[in-house]
Design an enzyme around this catalytic site. Sequence first.
Site, PDB file in Angstrom:
ATOM      1  N   HIS A 155       0.832  -1.214   0.000  1.00  0.00           N
ATOM      2  CA  HIS A 155       0.000   0.000   0.000  1.00  0.00           C
ATOM      3  C   HIS A 155       0.866   1.263   0.000  1.00  0.00           C
ATOM      4  O   HIS A 155       0.449   2.317   0.505  1.00  0.00           O
ATOM      5  CB  HIS A 155      -0.951   0.017   1.197  1.00  0.00           C
ATOM      6  CG  HIS A 155      -1.828  -1.184   1.285  1.00  0.00           C
ATOM      7  ND1 HIS A 155      -3.018  -1.311   0.600  1.00  0.00           N
ATOM      8  CD2 HIS A 155      -1.669  -2.347   1.976  1.00  0.00           C
ATOM      9  CE1 HIS A 155      -3.566  -2.486   0.866  1.00  0.00           C
ATOM     10  NE2 HIS A 155      -2.762  -3.141   1.699  1.00  0.00           N
ATOM     11  N   SER A 276      15.728  20.128 -17.820  1.00  0.00           N
ATOM     12  CA  SER A 276      14.631  21.068 -18.014  1.00  0.00           C
ATOM     13  C   SER A 276      15.119  22.257 -18.825  1.00  0.00           C
ATOM     14  O   SER A 276      16.255  22.711 -18.671  1.00  0.00           O
ATOM     15  CB  SER A 276      14.110  21.551 -16.656  1.00  0.00           C
ATOM     16  OG  SER A 276      13.300  22.700 -16.803  1.00  0.00           O
ATOM     17  N   LYS A 282      17.378  20.549 -12.780  1.00  0.00           N
ATOM     18  CA  LYS A 282      16.535  19.367 -12.932  1.00  0.00           C
ATOM     19  C   LYS A 282      17.256  18.207 -13.615  1.00  0.00           C
ATOM     20  O   LYS A 282      18.021  18.382 -14.552  1.00  0.00           O
ATOM     21  CB  LYS A 282      15.272  19.699 -13.747  1.00  0.00           C
ATOM     22  CG  LYS A 282      14.280  20.596 -13.063  1.00  0.00           C
ATOM     23  CD  LYS A 282      13.708  19.982 -11.790  1.00  0.00           C
ATOM     24  CE  LYS A 282      12.889  18.741 -12.049  1.00  0.00           C
ATOM     25  NZ  LYS A 282      11.681  19.011 -12.817  1.00  0.00           N
ATOM     26  N   GLU A 289       9.554   7.515 -16.895  1.00  0.00           N
ATOM     27  CA  GLU A 289       8.229   8.100 -17.128  1.00  0.00           C
ATOM     28  C   GLU A 289       7.626   7.619 -18.445  1.00  0.00           C
ATOM     29  O   GLU A 289       6.420   7.364 -18.535  1.00  0.00           O
ATOM     30  CB  GLU A 289       8.339   9.629 -17.104  1.00  0.00           C
ATOM     31  CG  GLU A 289       8.622  10.169 -15.710  1.00  0.00           C
ATOM     32  CD  GLU A 289       8.874  11.667 -15.695  1.00  0.00           C
ATOM     33  OE1 GLU A 289       8.779  12.304 -16.767  1.00  0.00           O
ATOM     34  OE2 GLU A 289       9.191  12.193 -14.615  1.00  0.00           O
ATOM     35  N   TYR A 316     -13.582 -13.848 -43.963  1.00  0.00           N
ATOM     36  CA  TYR A 316     -12.850 -12.582 -43.972  1.00  0.00           C
ATOM     37  C   TYR A 316     -13.788 -11.406 -44.202  1.00  0.00           C
ATOM     38  O   TYR A 316     -14.727 -11.467 -45.004  1.00  0.00           O
ATOM     39  CB  TYR A 316     -11.778 -12.602 -45.078  1.00  0.00           C
ATOM     40  CG  TYR A 316     -10.998 -11.310 -45.159  1.00  0.00           C
ATOM     41  CD1 TYR A 316      -9.897 -11.099 -44.327  1.00  0.00           C
ATOM     42  CD2 TYR A 316     -11.374 -10.294 -46.028  1.00  0.00           C
ATOM     43  CE1 TYR A 316      -9.186  -9.906 -44.369  1.00  0.00           C
ATOM     44  CE2 TYR A 316     -10.676  -9.094 -46.082  1.00  0.00           C
ATOM     45  CZ  TYR A 316      -9.583  -8.905 -45.246  1.00  0.00           C
ATOM     46  OH  TYR A 316      -8.896  -7.713 -45.291  1.00  0.00           O
TER      47      TYR A 316
END
Length: 473
Positions: A155, A276, A282, A289, A316
């Site tokens: 959790h 950045s 940064k 990501e 088809y």
Amino acid sequence: MTLWGGRFSSGPAESVAALSRSVHFDWRLAPYEIEVNLVHLKSLVAQSVVSKEEGGKIEKALLQLATEIGSGKFTYTKADEDVHSAIERGLIEKCGPVGGAIRAGRSRNDLVITDFKLYLVDHLLEIAAQITSLVQAFNAQAERHLDLIASGFTHTQHAQPITFAQELSKHSHGLLRDVDRIFDWLDRNNFSPFGAGALAGSSLVPKPEKIASELGFAGVMPNSIDAVSDRDFAAEALFIMAMIGVHLSKVGEEFILWSSTEFGWLEIDDAYTTGSSIMPQKKNADVAELARGKSGRFIGNLTSLLVVLKAMPFAYNRDLQEDKEPVFDSVDQLLLLLPAVSGMVATANFLPAKISKTAADGFSLATEIADFLAKKQIPFATAHEIAGECVKFCEKNGITLQQLTTVQLLTIHPSLTDEVKELLDVKGAVDSRRSSMATSKNSVSTALIQLKSEITRIESEISRRRKPLSGMI
């Protein structure tokens, strides 16, 4: 060039031709189309549907096309409807009208699925090889961190201390299941549709089993109608790739969290981050990501094809033209993503001091108290409540479990004798979990040895199942 039109008084409207055109995406099937045509040609010559002399001309033209497709010299034009018409145009350009003989006994319906399956066999095996490289990167990191104890999480909260190598190598097990799914896919779908024709089979392809064998298939599909309409293999491949994407997303999420200032467990190598345009300080975990973000694309591609297939009647239907782009996109994105994620994992710099520092945080040793009491034959439900009382006492008094005194422990429950204090240690807690699946150093080390053995098996299996294209491209 179109492969039909004799019964029509005019060609299709411009908008219809544009809508029907698929050559701009199905051109990647061209090497497989050449391979299938070469094998089919041998069958036509063997039955005297095509003479040996004409067969020789067509074969020479096909091999020339193979070379020219590989070099980029021959490609499709705006006039070509699909990969099939483009290659037939190329054949006729090279050997005259006899090039059109290659179409005998086959339809675009069975041809395209044969091409598509051969494409997927090749590319799923390449994905399996890339996954194996990622697993090796995780295992190498795990071996370097066998002595490192970290907090485990459930959790997203501190749960119990674990060997950090187990946290890392858990990804290896999930990813190797993906490879096994690829092998399962190969076993289930390695059957040729060629010879089904448009839907009813062909009198000019009396031995599809021979063609299947020469193309590397295990056999032929038993029903010609199912052969041309089946796209289970494509949907299943998309599911496998979506599952891989979900696993990569999980990896990405953890690397994002671990590399955050709040965690500070990990430094991602500069080569696998970006900066950045406005904030000079940064260092962004872009690979992680994108691994997380692309999972939506893989899931979307699967959903897209399932919706196309959900009400497909009889044999088809042209709807099935929509089967290839989602597959091609998922293949392309995975083959783009996997090397980057492997590099990110292989070069990651984990920070042991930061990782071990919080291993006992969040009262992660409370289970040791409950286990201690259970070994004294106190029902675990009761032991659980007593351990919870210990946590509550610590929270109220601003101390850790390790700081509980003998008097305090006995006040909470008379069975909490001094021996329990010896167990309130992260190393002891980890070492006590010695089963084959558990988190002790010995258990994890043995599991890593087994993973190495599994990788050897998988690499051998990938090598066994791969075959070179007979079309020389």
